[in-house]
Scaffold this motif. Structure first.
Motif, PDB file in Angstrom:
ATOM      1  N   PRO A  38       6.269   7.351  -5.660  1.00 22.59           N
ATOM      2  CA  PRO A  38       7.204   7.690  -4.575  1.00 22.59           C
ATOM      3  C   PRO A  38       7.789   6.415  -3.979  1.00 22.59           C
ATOM      4  O   PRO A  38       7.070   5.458  -3.681  1.00 22.59           O
ATOM      5  CB  PRO A  38       6.328   8.446  -3.571  1.00 22.59           C
ATOM      6  N   ALA A  39       9.105   6.390  -3.820  1.00 23.10           N
ATOM      7  CA  ALA A  39       9.781   5.185  -3.320  1.00 23.10           C
ATOM      8  C   ALA A  39      10.947   5.586  -2.430  1.00 23.10           C
ATOM      9  O   ALA A  39      12.028   5.899  -2.918  1.00 23.10           O
ATOM     10  CB  ALA A  39      10.271   4.330  -4.493  1.00 23.10           C
ATOM     11  N   ARG A  40      10.725   5.563  -1.127  1.00 21.41           N
ATOM     12  CA  ARG A  40      11.815   5.876  -0.203  1.00 21.41           C
ATOM     13  C   ARG A  40      12.354   4.572   0.400  1.00 21.41           C
ATOM     14  O   ARG A  40      11.637   3.581   0.511  1.00 21.41           O
ATOM     15  CB  ARG A  40      11.355   6.826   0.909  1.00 21.41           C
ATOM     16  N   TYR A  41      13.611   4.614   0.763  1.00 23.54           N
ATOM     17  CA  TYR A  41      14.262   3.406   1.290  1.00 23.54           C
ATOM     18  C   TYR A  41      13.888   3.158   2.743  1.00 23.54           C
ATOM     19  O   TYR A  41      13.598   2.031   3.137  1.00 23.54           O
ATOM     20  CB  TYR A  41      15.780   3.534   1.168  1.00 23.54           C
ATOM     21  N   ASP A  42      13.900   4.212   3.554  1.00 22.48           N
ATOM     22  CA  ASP A  42      13.664   4.056   4.989  1.00 22.48           C
ATOM     23  C   ASP A  42      12.189   3.794   5.276  1.00 22.48           C
ATOM     24  O   ASP A  42      11.325   4.526   4.829  1.00 22.48           O
ATOM     25  CB  ASP A  42      14.114   5.309   5.744  1.00 22.48           C
ATOM     26  N   SER A  43      11.947   2.735   6.027  1.00 18.43           N
ATOM     27  CA  SER A  43      10.598   2.390   6.468  1.00 18.43           C
ATOM     28  C   SER A  43      10.724   1.685   7.809  1.00 18.43           C
ATOM     29  O   SER A  43      11.527   0.757   7.949  1.00 18.43           O
ATOM     30  CB  SER A  43       9.903   1.475   5.454  1.00 18.43           C
ATOM     31  N   SER A  44       9.962   2.136   8.789  1.00 18.75           N
ATOM     32  CA  SER A  44      10.095   1.562  10.130  1.00 18.75           C
ATOM     33  C   SER A  44       9.733   0.089  10.159  1.00 18.75           C
ATOM     34  O   SER A  44      10.335  -0.699  10.891  1.00 18.75           O
ATOM     35  CB  SER A  44       9.220   2.338  11.122  1.00 18.75           C
ATOM     36  N   ARG A  45       8.760  -0.307   9.354  1.00 18.31           N
ATOM     37  CA  ARG A  45       8.311  -1.704   9.364  1.00 18.31           C
ATOM     38  C   ARG A  45       8.994  -2.566   8.313  1.00 18.31           C
ATOM     39  O   ARG A  45       9.063  -3.788   8.454  1.00 18.31           O
ATOM     40  CB  ARG A  45       6.787  -1.773   9.170  1.00 18.31           C
ATOM     41  N   PHE A  46       9.549  -1.929   7.254  1.00 22.04           N
ATOM     42  CA  PHE A  46      10.110  -2.721   6.161  1.00 22.04           C
ATOM     43  C   PHE A  46      11.164  -1.890   5.428  1.00 22.04           C
ATOM     44  O   PHE A  46      10.929  -1.420   4.320  1.00 22.04           O
ATOM     45  CB  PHE A  46       8.991  -3.140   5.206  1.00 22.04           C
ATOM     46  N   PRO A  47      12.363  -1.724   6.010  1.00 17.39           N
ATOM     47  CA  PRO A  47      13.422  -0.961   5.341  1.00 17.39           C
ATOM     48  C   PRO A  47      13.780  -1.573   3.983  1.00 17.39           C
ATOM     49  O   PRO A  47      13.835  -2.797   3.835  1.00 17.39           O
ATOM     50  CB  PRO A  47      14.598  -1.072   6.321  1.00 17.39           C
ATOM     51  N   GLY A  48      14.011  -0.709   3.008  1.00 15.50           N
ATOM     52  CA  GLY A  48      14.375  -1.180   1.676  1.00 15.50           C
ATOM     53  C   GLY A  48      13.238  -1.790   0.898  1.00 15.50           C
ATOM     54  O   GLY A  48      13.471  -2.475  -0.113  1.00 15.50           O
ATOM     55  N   LYS A  49      12.018  -1.513   1.292  1.00 19.98           N
ATOM     56  CA  LYS A  49      10.847  -2.148   0.673  1.00 19.98           C
ATOM     57  C   LYS A  49      10.788  -2.020  -0.849  1.00 19.98           C
ATOM     58  O   LYS A  49      10.468  -3.010  -1.532  1.00 19.98           O
ATOM     59  CB  LYS A  49       9.580  -1.580   1.323  1.00 19.98           C
ATOM     60  N   PRO A  50      11.084  -0.867  -1.450  1.00 18.16           N
ATOM     61  CA  PRO A  50      10.986  -0.777  -2.915  1.00 18.16           C
ATOM     62  C   PRO A  50      11.887  -1.760  -3.660  1.00 18.16           C
ATOM     63  O   PRO A  50      11.623  -2.099  -4.817  1.00 18.16           O
ATOM     64  CB  PRO A  50      11.402   0.666  -3.212  1.00 18.16           C
ATOM     65  N   LEU A  51      12.963  -2.221  -2.980  1.00 20.90           N
ATOM     66  CA  LEU A  51      13.898  -3.150  -3.618  1.00 20.90           C
ATOM     67  C   LEU A  51      13.574  -4.610  -3.341  1.00 20.90           C
ATOM     68  O   LEU A  51      14.280  -5.507  -3.826  1.00 20.90           O
ATOM     69  CB  LEU A  51      15.319  -2.851  -3.136  1.00 20.90           C
ATOM     70  N   ALA A  52      12.518  -4.868  -2.585  1.00 19.94           N
ATOM     71  CA  ALA A  52      12.148  -6.248  -2.245  1.00 19.94           C
ATOM     72  C   ALA A  52      11.941  -7.071  -3.510  1.00 19.94           C
ATOM     73  O   ALA A  52      11.311  -6.627  -4.467  1.00 19.94           O
ATOM     74  CB  ALA A  52      10.884  -6.256  -1.387  1.00 19.94           C
ATOM     75  N   ASP A  53      12.491  -8.276  -3.513  1.00 16.89           N
ATOM     76  CA  ASP A  53      12.448  -9.126  -4.710  1.00 16.89           C
ATOM     77  C   ASP A  53      11.088  -9.792  -4.887  1.00 16.89           C
ATOM     78  O   ASP A  53      10.559 -10.418  -3.967  1.00 16.89           O
ATOM     79  CB  ASP A  53      13.530 -10.206  -4.614  1.00 16.89           C
ATOM     80  N   ILE A  54      10.538  -9.656  -6.082  1.00 16.12           N
ATOM     81  CA  ILE A  54       9.319 -10.374  -6.477  1.00 16.12           C
ATOM     82  C   ILE A  54       9.598 -10.999  -7.829  1.00 16.12           C
ATOM     83  O   ILE A  54       9.709 -10.302  -8.841  1.00 16.12           O
ATOM     84  CB  ILE A  54       8.099  -9.439  -6.566  1.00 16.12           C
ATOM     85  N   TRP A  55       9.792 -12.304  -7.831  1.00 16.86           N
ATOM     86  CA  TRP A  55      10.055 -13.058  -9.047  1.00 16.86           C
ATOM     87  C   TRP A  55      11.221 -12.479  -9.850  1.00 16.86           C
ATOM     88  O   TRP A  55      11.147 -12.295 -11.064  1.00 16.86           O
ATOM     89  CB  TRP A  55       8.797 -13.155  -9.903  1.00 16.86           C
ATOM     90  N   GLY A  56      12.297 -12.163  -9.113  1.00 15.98           N
ATOM     91  CA  GLY A  56      13.526 -11.761  -9.783  1.00 15.98           C
ATOM     92  C   GLY A  56      13.649 -10.293 -10.115  1.00 15.98           C
ATOM     93  O   GLY A  56      14.661  -9.870 -10.685  1.00 15.98           O
ATOM     94  N   ARG A  57      12.631  -9.509  -9.757  1.00 13.72           N
ATOM     95  CA  ARG A  57      12.685  -8.085 -10.038  1.00 13.72           C
ATOM     96  C   ARG A  57      12.262  -7.294  -8.804  1.00 13.72           C
ATOM     97  O   ARG A  57      11.476  -7.786  -7.991  1.00 13.72           O
ATOM     98  CB  ARG A  57      11.788  -7.728 -11.219  1.00 13.72           C
ATOM     99  N   PRO A  58      12.772  -6.062  -8.639  1.00 19.33           N
ATOM    100  CA  PRO A  58      12.400  -5.277  -7.460  1.00 19.33           C
ATOM    101  C   PRO A  58      10.924  -4.886  -7.501  1.00 19.33           C
ATOM    102  O   PRO A  58      10.332  -4.744  -8.574  1.00 19.33           O
ATOM    103  CB  PRO A  58      13.308  -4.046  -7.548  1.00 19.33           C
ATOM    104  N   MET A  59      10.363  -4.685  -6.323  1.00 18.45           N
ATOM    105  CA  MET A  59       8.946  -4.368  -6.230  1.00 18.45           C
ATOM    106  C   MET A  59       8.581  -3.140  -7.048  1.00 18.45           C
ATOM    107  O   MET A  59       7.537  -3.116  -7.705  1.00 18.45           O
ATOM    108  CB  MET A  59       8.533  -4.174  -4.774  1.00 18.45           C
ATOM    109  N   PHE A  60       9.439  -2.110  -7.053  1.00 21.74           N
ATOM    110  CA  PHE A  60       9.083  -0.895  -7.786  1.00 21.74           C
ATOM    111  C   PHE A  60       8.917  -1.163  -9.268  1.00 21.74           C
ATOM    112  O   PHE A  60       8.135  -0.496  -9.955  1.00 21.74           O
ATOM    113  CB  PHE A  60      10.096   0.233  -7.534  1.00 21.74           C
ATOM    114  N   TRP A  61       9.654  -2.146  -9.798  1.00 22.65           N
ATOM    115  CA  TRP A  61       9.526  -2.468 -11.223  1.00 22.65           C
ATOM    116  C   TRP A  61       8.127  -2.976 -11.541  1.00 22.65           C
ATOM    117  O   TRP A  61       7.542  -2.619 -12.571  1.00 22.65           O
ATOM    118  CB  TRP A  61      10.568  -3.513 -11.628  1.00 22.65           C
ATOM    119  N   HIS A  62       7.579  -3.807 -10.670  1.00 26.09           N
ATOM    120  CA  HIS A  62       6.235  -4.340 -10.890  1.00 26.09           C
ATOM    121  C   HIS A  62       5.196  -3.222 -10.861  1.00 26.09           C
ATOM    122  O   HIS A  62       4.268  -3.206 -11.674  1.00 26.09           O
ATOM    123  CB  HIS A  62       5.915  -5.397  -9.839  1.00 26.09           C
ATOM    124  N   VAL A  63       5.374  -2.274  -9.927  1.00 27.97           N
ATOM    125  CA  VAL A  63       4.460  -1.127  -9.871  1.00 27.97           C
ATOM    126  C   VAL A  63       4.553  -0.338 -11.176  1.00 27.97           C
ATOM    127  O   VAL A  63       3.530   0.012 -11.787  1.00 27.97           O
ATOM    128  CB  VAL A  63       4.795  -0.225  -8.666  1.00 27.97           C
TER     129      VAL A  63
END
Length: 254
Positions: free
Chosen positions: A12-37
């Motif tokens: 599950p990956a929703r965009y809205d987050s009170s503490r970290f909006p857009g969290k699934p798209l956060a960059d980790i070494w050039g790729r979005p976080m959801f890709w690593h998961v």
């Protein structure tokens, strides 16, 4: 015992987050976080398929770019579990299938824990499973760390933000910290989403209590050496980036 259970992973990956909006798209070494998961979950050979479940077009577009299978879900789900059920229904999974809710904010996920999570379903009586590991007294004191106590057969007796069990004589017995990964039989997941929020669930703000209050047991699997590295804030993201700095997920091709 059933030795041919179809198992699916849903992130599950929703965009809205009170503490970290857009969290699934956060960059980790050039790729979005959801890709690593997704890349970690893909290594769990017990899973026939792994898909992303989102309510946001931006995440869907990024999933297409990175060739991650994606299912669009409603925007108004009350929990990630509801989103997982909708995605599983849209995928048309078998009624006896096991669905693993792969947390979308665990980019350092160890695929081995997924195998441990689905192993209990070889017993036809098991409906839901989750993970727990021993924690320190200091960590147990935090309400942000959920604790669990179990019966002799490994089923959960209760989950709480309070420290449980209470050592009346002042001892330092083992405390199990809950790790928020779940697996469900499709039938148990369907029943869960049909039920209203339960009284204890509302008080503790722990949705797993809805299962227990409605007589649906949860088998707790011990993951002795596993430590979750969830990303709830931008500060957590920096920690995970450092953790994955020399990890295989940094490699361009897996």
């Amino acid at each position: 015992m059933n030795t041919s259970i179809p198992c699916y992973g849903i992130i599950p990956a929703r965009y809205d987050s009170s503490r970290f909006p857009g969290k699934p798209l956060a960059d980790i070494w050039g790729r979005p976080m959801f890709w690593h998961v997704y890349a970690h979950a893909q290594r769990a050979r017990v899973l026939r398929k792994v898909v992303l479940a989102t309510d946001d077009e931006r995440i869907k577009e990024a999933a297409l770019q990175w060739e991650v299978p994606c299912v669009m879900t409603r925007h108004d789900h009350a929990s990630g579990t509801d989103r997982v059920f909708e995605a599983a229904a849209k995928l048309g999974v078998e009624p006896h299938a096991v669905i693993v809710n792969v947390q979308g904010d665990e980019p350092a996920l160890d695929p081995a824990v997924i195998k441990g999570l689905v192993q209990p379903f070889l017993d036809d009586a098991v409906q839901v499973s989750t993970l727990a590991a021993p924690i320190s007294p200091e960590r147990a004191a935090s309400p942000n760390q959920v604790k669990v106590v179990t019966a002799a057969n490994g089923d959960a007796l209760y989950f709480s933000r309070s420290r449980i069990p209470f050592d009346r004589d002042g001892g330092e017995g083992e405390i199990l910290g809950h790790i928020g990964l779940y697996a469900f039989r499709m039938s148990a997941l369907e029943r869960f989403v049909s039920l209203p929020q339960s009284p204890l669930e509302q008080r503790e703000k722990l949705e797993q209590l809805r299962f227990l209050e409605n007589g649906i047991p949860i088998r707790v699997v011990r993951a002795e050496r596993y430590e979750a590295h969830g990303v709830d804030t931008p500060e957590d993201l920096e920690h995970v980036r450092a953790l994955l700095a020399d990890h295989t997920c940094k490699i361009r091709s897996i």
